[in-house]
Design a protein around this motif. Sequence first.
Motif, PDB file in Angstrom:
ATOM      1  N   VAL A  86       0.840  -1.202   0.000  1.00  0.00           N
ATOM      2  CA  VAL A  86       0.000   0.000   0.000  1.00  0.00           C
ATOM      3  C   VAL A  86       0.872   1.247   0.000  1.00  0.00           C
ATOM      4  O   VAL A  86       0.546   2.261  -0.636  1.00  0.00           O
ATOM      5  CB  VAL A  86      -0.941  -0.007   1.226  1.00  0.00           C
ATOM      6  N   SER A 321      -1.832   1.520  -8.666  1.00  0.00           N
ATOM      7  CA  SER A 321      -1.870   2.149  -7.339  1.00  0.00           C
ATOM      8  C   SER A 321      -3.300   2.317  -6.854  1.00  0.00           C
ATOM      9  O   SER A 321      -3.615   2.058  -5.688  1.00  0.00           O
ATOM     10  CB  SER A 321      -1.160   3.508  -7.386  1.00  0.00           C
ATOM     11  N   ALA A 322      -4.173   2.754  -7.755  1.00  0.00           N
ATOM     12  CA  ALA A 322      -5.588   2.904  -7.391  1.00  0.00           C
ATOM     13  C   ALA A 322      -6.196   1.564  -6.992  1.00  0.00           C
ATOM     14  O   ALA A 322      -6.961   1.477  -6.017  1.00  0.00           O
ATOM     15  CB  ALA A 322      -6.363   3.521  -8.555  1.00  0.00           C
ATOM     16  N   LEU A 323      -5.833   0.504  -7.705  1.00  0.00           N
ATOM     17  CA  LEU A 323      -6.384  -0.812  -7.405  1.00  0.00           C
ATOM     18  C   LEU A 323      -5.894  -1.351  -6.062  1.00  0.00           C
ATOM     19  O   LEU A 323      -6.682  -1.877  -5.277  1.00  0.00           O
ATOM     20  CB  LEU A 323      -6.036  -1.788  -8.525  1.00  0.00           C
ATOM     21  N   LEU A 325      -4.817   0.253  -3.446  1.00  0.00           N
ATOM     22  CA  LEU A 325      -5.393   1.011  -2.336  1.00  0.00           C
ATOM     23  C   LEU A 325      -6.833   0.559  -2.078  1.00  0.00           C
ATOM     24  O   LEU A 325      -7.259   0.426  -0.923  1.00  0.00           O
ATOM     25  CB  LEU A 325      -5.345   2.506  -2.633  1.00  0.00           C
ATOM     26  N   THR A 326      -7.574   0.307  -3.147  1.00  0.00           N
ATOM     27  CA  THR A 326      -8.958  -0.148  -3.015  1.00  0.00           C
ATOM     28  C   THR A 326      -9.013  -1.553  -2.420  1.00  0.00           C
ATOM     29  O   THR A 326      -9.832  -1.838  -1.526  1.00  0.00           O
ATOM     30  CB  THR A 326      -9.647  -0.138  -4.388  1.00  0.00           C
ATOM     31  N   ILE A 327      -8.144  -2.439  -2.902  1.00  0.00           N
ATOM     32  CA  ILE A 327      -8.122  -3.823  -2.413  1.00  0.00           C
ATOM     33  C   ILE A 327      -7.746  -3.874  -0.941  1.00  0.00           C
ATOM     34  O   ILE A 327      -8.353  -4.617  -0.158  1.00  0.00           O
ATOM     35  CB  ILE A 327      -7.143  -4.663  -3.258  1.00  0.00           C
ATOM     36  N   TYR A 328      -6.767  -3.087  -0.542  1.00  0.00           N
ATOM     37  CA  TYR A 328      -6.357  -3.099   0.869  1.00  0.00           C
ATOM     38  C   TYR A 328      -7.485  -2.590   1.766  1.00  0.00           C
ATOM     39  O   TYR A 328      -7.722  -3.142   2.846  1.00  0.00           O
ATOM     40  CB  TYR A 328      -5.111  -2.246   1.076  1.00  0.00           C
ATOM     41  N   ALA A 329      -8.176  -1.553   1.330  1.00  0.00           N
ATOM     42  CA  ALA A 329      -9.295  -1.023   2.120  1.00  0.00           C
ATOM     43  C   ALA A 329     -10.378  -2.083   2.295  1.00  0.00           C
ATOM     44  O   ALA A 329     -10.939  -2.246   3.388  1.00  0.00           O
ATOM     45  CB  ALA A 329      -9.868   0.225   1.446  1.00  0.00           C
ATOM     46  N   ALA A 330     -10.658  -2.846   1.233  1.00  0.00           N
ATOM     47  CA  ALA A 330     -11.655  -3.910   1.320  1.00  0.00           C
ATOM     48  C   ALA A 330     -11.191  -5.025   2.248  1.00  0.00           C
ATOM     49  O   ALA A 330     -11.972  -5.545   3.064  1.00  0.00           O
ATOM     50  CB  ALA A 330     -11.942  -4.460  -0.075  1.00  0.00           C
TER      51      ALA A 330
END
Length: 339
Positions: A86, A321-323, A325-330
């Motif tokens: 991340v 990078s966008a992906l 960050l989204t995956i880690y948040a989920a």
Amino acid sequence: MFESLTASIIAFSAAALVIVTAGSRLARVADELADRTGLGEALFGIFLLAGVTSLPDFAATLSAALDARPDLAMSNVMGSMAVNLVFLGIADVVYRKANLEHAAASPTTLMLAALLIVLLTLPLLAIATPPVALGGVHPVTPIIVAAYLFGLHLVMRSEERPMWFPRHTRQTVPDKPVHHRRGGLSLAWLSFIVLAAVTGLAGWVLMEAAKVISDQSGLSETLVGGLFTAVATSTPELVTTIAAIRAGALTLAVSNIFGTNCFNMLVVAAADAGYPGGPIYHDMAPVQMTWGLVSILMTGILLLGLVRRETYGIGRIGFESALILTIYAAALAIIIAGG
């Protein structure tokens, strides 16, 4: 070591602050040593800076493993690897000139990303296999060590004799040694060693405090390890990566993250060797597999980004990078909901 929750929280915060402070200094010293020793940013980031920034993870994870806390140990090291990836996304946000994976393209970073995927699958395979032990450790543990060493050999070969080169663009930032006037080489090495010792000690104190926080706060060890200690012990990677980017050492920044995660697989092996209850892989909660699978997914996405080399993306950051960050948040939401 700490008896009250208040004292543990204070110690945890102080240790995290020490790690952040030492980490910011480590990046500057590492960049200087990479130039003065002739190793270059990539190899120095892999072999030395990665090992030093992993010391808090090593100390914290081994402390928890020796204390027979498999969930706390493994959630810390596996969660740290996800957090480190991340940090590359955050670094891409900080670097505004172009997509970071585009600007820091090199065969070394590609090799490290591929090596990390291979290494991450090994503890997951150990979880899926029968609970056998050889000398108190799972047979996969020595394989992890051997795979890491062989992988570093391949990385060195690709650095010395690359078989392909990334296309040079106006946004590409090559590793160019800079002349350093202040101090001497001996002083730089002394600073590096002292900072390494400080971060390692702070990591051990942080985990000792985390144990009390987990026991007295009612939070699960999976949540404490995967969120709080993982982020705290990984702050050197974030600080050194951002500091390296601001200094223009982009190769050092990226190789530090991938190199640290590869080195953390040795931390996994050390946790299994230090765990008194036999192979650690079968005594931890199944949710630990989440961090491993998420790390593999994010590394694969970053590998796609390194090959694609998108110059600009949404918000001037790469799609990878966008992906991530989204995956880690989920993934974090899943861990918190289950913990």
